[in-house]
Design a protein around this motif. Structure first.
Motif, PDB file in Angstrom:
ATOM      1  N   LEU A 107      35.671  34.563  39.581  1.00 17.15           N
ATOM      2  CA  LEU A 107      36.909  35.026  40.203  1.00 17.15           C
ATOM      3  C   LEU A 107      37.693  35.950  39.280  1.00 17.15           C
ATOM      4  O   LEU A 107      38.214  36.983  39.707  1.00 17.15           O
ATOM      5  N   PHE A 125      39.361  38.436  42.080  1.00 19.40           N
ATOM      6  CA  PHE A 125      39.573  37.871  43.410  1.00 19.40           C
ATOM      7  C   PHE A 125      40.357  36.567  43.247  1.00 19.40           C
ATOM      8  O   PHE A 125      39.912  35.662  42.537  1.00 19.40           O
ATOM      9  N   SER A 158      40.390  45.829  41.258  1.00 19.32           N
ATOM     10  CA  SER A 158      40.080  44.439  41.546  1.00 19.32           C
ATOM     11  C   SER A 158      39.999  44.229  43.049  1.00 19.32           C
ATOM     12  O   SER A 158      40.502  45.041  43.841  1.00 19.32           O
ATOM     13  N   LEU A 159      39.373  43.121  43.448  1.00 20.43           N
ATOM     14  CA  LEU A 159      39.301  42.780  44.865  1.00 20.43           C
ATOM     15  C   LEU A 159      40.680  42.419  45.406  1.00 20.43           C
ATOM     16  O   LEU A 159      40.975  42.681  46.579  1.00 20.43           O
ATOM     17  N   ASP A 160      41.497  41.811  44.585  1.00 19.90           N
ATOM     18  CA  ASP A 160      42.846  41.477  45.037  1.00 19.90           C
ATOM     19  C   ASP A 160      43.606  42.721  45.465  1.00 19.90           C
ATOM     20  O   ASP A 160      44.310  42.721  46.480  1.00 19.90           O
TER      21      ASP A 160
END
Length: 736
Positions: free
Chosen positions: A235, A240, A285-287
């Motif tokens: 993560l 994420f 980033s995925l966030d």
């Protein structure tokens, strides 16, 4: 099925989705609140920790002369430099640089020096995990600079627009480095931690060539469970839900400390994770990608303002702010109107009047409070009326339409039909009132210094406060502290401590809303300060020469009114029924009878919602009313059932007397003396709006408490009449 019916259904469905998504904004709100409140403090603590370690190292190098040559040859093996002489220079620099880092002055350059030093030690002397973490943290400050609690942040704006050589170029360069390199550095930190955690969770040994680049020993025993460590590694690396993952890792380290287990280089590991937890994983980033798709998670406005219901809130006091804050991320057009551009913390207004605090200490700009909320509009204006038929608020010649109206217009002082007393006995409700009272009090001492007639001087040095409620008691106590301790040796023709402070109360006791035992203790505390408390005393007349009390004349040039209040003209605007104080009689849901979309809260409303009794005109009552009305409006728009009638929850009553005494009553629990005084101070500082105000008030209180000096004793105004008949123009500038 008609086209209109389909459109209505689509709008209804869209509205339902919109209301479903809005609560997700609370996630982003939590992130922003934590980053803005905890982030600056964490940034400061990290700088202080790193500065401490390297400062101590520099001190040891200078004072332990026996190891200095050894350190020169081993720790910093630079062949072309003679080892001994640079040792002392390097140690001195190593003592200065940490000080700069701790202050946040030239932070990037100080961090760059320390980064180079750490990397030299890591790759040329001894490879240890602490050096790696230190290098990562120093690299963060090189790229991002220091946070808000630093001199760099304080001076940044001025340095960016100055004539100092290279200042503008360096400032722009620093901004560019942060803007372009920060996302890549955040990615580097995540990958670095992710790989190290992955190796620790899987038990894979890090190759020898990577030992100097990835922490190994510090993570060898780190595993809340291998599965959790593995999940957190993935993560964090991919960014994420990185913030929750970083929090899990931090809590795991703390848990291992509590249980006594061997862990990693705990402090450094937690500080590195804090960069991710507080500032997020960055743009790469995925966030970040998810936030681009679902911006509501980040607390961003996800609804169009056009066509949204309009809520107008009149008054930026405690109630108005509470209501606006609760509606700030609701799909509504919120307009907050006030005749001032600031929110005033009235409970401490008396300290401005007695020169204890500056007006800026207890006020915060309303626009600054809502600058991040696009659906909240702040208007500066004086409301003159309300057209309930057209649903419009009148602001001079302008008309502001509304679908829902919230009146939180507060109250002013009342003279019980004797308004002719107002010029001679000012009340205390606004900053202008407080500054005027401060001017009168301080001017009285200045005039007394030049007065030759003893009776005239006695009149100037007699201060009368009418009203024995919390405001009158606190005002009398603070004036007594000022005259007894705040002006020692400043006047040569009289002793300021000889001044009289008289508190007049028509009731049998002061603080009638408090338990009788606390009222008696408050009276004794005031008398110990030298205040003359006159109970069962009726003021019959007030003029420029003094007051008439129970048929007796008391000469005084400074009479202050704290006896009663009257509500704003809201009842007249609405043509609604009101009590003798002008408070609007509202329904149990705080709406006006016959006007279900108009609400009245705070000092302007009369509602028996305190165990069958009227709600008092206190800040907590106004805030609870504002939050209740916000919920009521949301429920109406969502089509949900109405909430139960408003019920006031009394949090307690507080009043302070001087510098070390107070009285407090909380649901039957009574306190007095120093414990109540500390409780009063903590609660009032906590309720102030804005971190700057809290820090400023605490500093001013601390300074005045230890030195007996008050820093805002400024007389503002154009003319100061003196006893020789000459009006000397005094032009002072209130820098407070």
């Amino acid at each position: 099925m008609s086209l209109n019916t389909s459109s209505d259904r689509l709008r209804t469905a869209a509205g339902g989705i919109r209301w479903l998504l809005v609560p997700m904004g609370s996630i982003g709100t939590v992130y922003h609140v934590v980053q803005r409140s905890v982030g600056p403090m964490a940034d400061l603590l990290i700088r202080l920790w790193l500065a401490k370690v390297f400062f101590v190292s520099g001190v040891l190098k200078i004072f332990d002369l026996s190891v200095a040559p050894y350190l020169s040859n081993v720790a910093y093996p630079v062949p072309w430099v003679e080892p001994l002489s640079p040792t002392y220079l390097g140690a001195a620099i190593q003592m200065v640089i940490p000080v700069l880092l701790a202050l946040g002055l030239a932070t990037r350059w100080a961090a760059l020096y320390m980064l180079i030093l750490v990397l030299v030690v890591q790759f040329n002397y001894l490879a240890i995990d602490i050096n790696l973490y230190s290098a990562v943290l120093f690299g963060w400050f090189v790229i991002c600079g220091a946070g808000p609690l630093s001199l760099d942040h304080l001076l940044a704006r001025g340095l960016g627009d100055t004539a100092l050589p290279f200042a503008t170029i360096l400032t722009r360069l620093a901004d560019a480095i942060t803007r372009y390199l920060k996302p890549y550095y955040q990615l580097l930190i995540r990958l670095w931690l992710g790989l190290a955690l992955l190796a620790a969770s899987t038990g894979v040994s890090i190759p020898t060539g990577l030992v100097q680049l990835l922490p190994e020993k510090s993570l060898a025993h780190f595993a809340p469970t291998p599965a959790i460590a593995l999940v957190c590694a993935v993560l964090v690396a991919f960014g994420f839900v990185a913030r929750p993952a970083a929090l899990v890792l931090i809590m795991s380290v703390i848990g291992m400390h509590i249980t006594g287990s061997d862990g990693p280089a705990d402090v450094y590991f937690v500080m590195t994770l804090a960069l991710i937890g507080l500032y997020g994983p960055g743009n790469l980033s995925l966030d970040k990608w998810i936030l681009g798709v679902l911006p509501q998670i980040n607390g961003m406005q996800i609804f169009p303002l056009e066509g949204a219901p309009r809520v107008v809130i009149v008054g930026a006091g405690f109630g108005g702010l509470a209501c606006a804050a609760k509606l700030a991320k609701t799909p509504l057009q919120v307009t907050l109107i006030d005749r001032h551009n600031y929110h005033l913390f009235q409970p401490l207004l008396y300290q401005v009047a007695t020169a204890s605090l500056s007006p800026a200490d207890i006020a915060a700009t309303v626009r600054g409070l809502f600058c991040d909320h696009l659906n909240v509009q702040v208007l500066l204006g004086q409301v003159t009326g309300i057209d309930t038929a057209q649903q419009e608020v009148l602001i001079g010649k302008r008309r502001m339409p509304y679908d829902y109206l919230v009146l939180a217009t507060g109250a002013s002082h009342s003279y019980f039909g004797r308004d002719e007393w107002e010029p001679y006995a000012p009340g205390l409700k606004t900053i202008d009132d407080a500054v005027e009272i401060r001017r009168q009090i301080l001017s009285a001492f200045e005039r007394a210094e030049s007065a030759e007639d003893p009776s005239e001087r006695r009149g100037l040095l007699t201060f009368v406060i009418v009203g024995g409620g919390p405001t009158g008691v606190e005002l009398a106590g603070d004036i007594a502290e000022l005259v007894r301790h705040g002006m020692e040796k400043e006047f040569h023709h009289f002793d300021p401590a000889s001044a009289r402070v008289v508190l007049i109360q028509s009731a049998p006791r002061i603080l009638p809303t408090f338990p009788e035992t606390l009222s008696e203790k408050a009276k004794r505390s005031l008398e110990q300060l030298g205040v003359e408390v006159m109970l069962k005393s009726k003021v019959e007349h007030i003029d420029q020469e003094g007051v008439l009390i129970n048929g007796k004349r008391l000469a005084s040039h400074t009479v202050l009114w704290a006896a009663g209040v009257v509500a704003s003209p809201a009842a007249r605007w609405l043509n609604a029924s009101a009590d003798r104080s002008g408070r609007v009689k509202v329904e149990p849901d705080l709406s006006v009878t016959g006007l279900p979309n108009v609400f009245v809260i705070g000092d302007t409303a009369l509602v028996n919602a305190w165990k069958g009794k009227p709600v008092p005109g206190l800040a907590p009552a106004a805030k609870q009313g504002g939050a209740y009305v916000a919920r009521a409006i949301r429920r109406k728009l969502q089509g949900r059932p109405a909430q139960p009638p408003f019920a006031y929850r009394h949090m307690g009553s507080l009043a302070t007397i001087g510098r070390k005494a107070a009285v407090a009553s909380f649901n039957g629990v009574n306190m007095s003396g120093a414990p109540a005084w500390w409780l009063w101070g903590v609660i009032h500082v906590a309720l102030l709006v804005g971190l700057r105000n809290r820090i400023s008030v605490m500093f001013n209180w601390f300074w005045a408490y230890l030195t007996f000096k008050r820093g805002t004793r400024l007389i503002t105004g154009d003319e100061l009449p003196l006893e020789d008949g000459i009006n000397t123009t005094v032009r002072t500038f209130d820098q407070s």
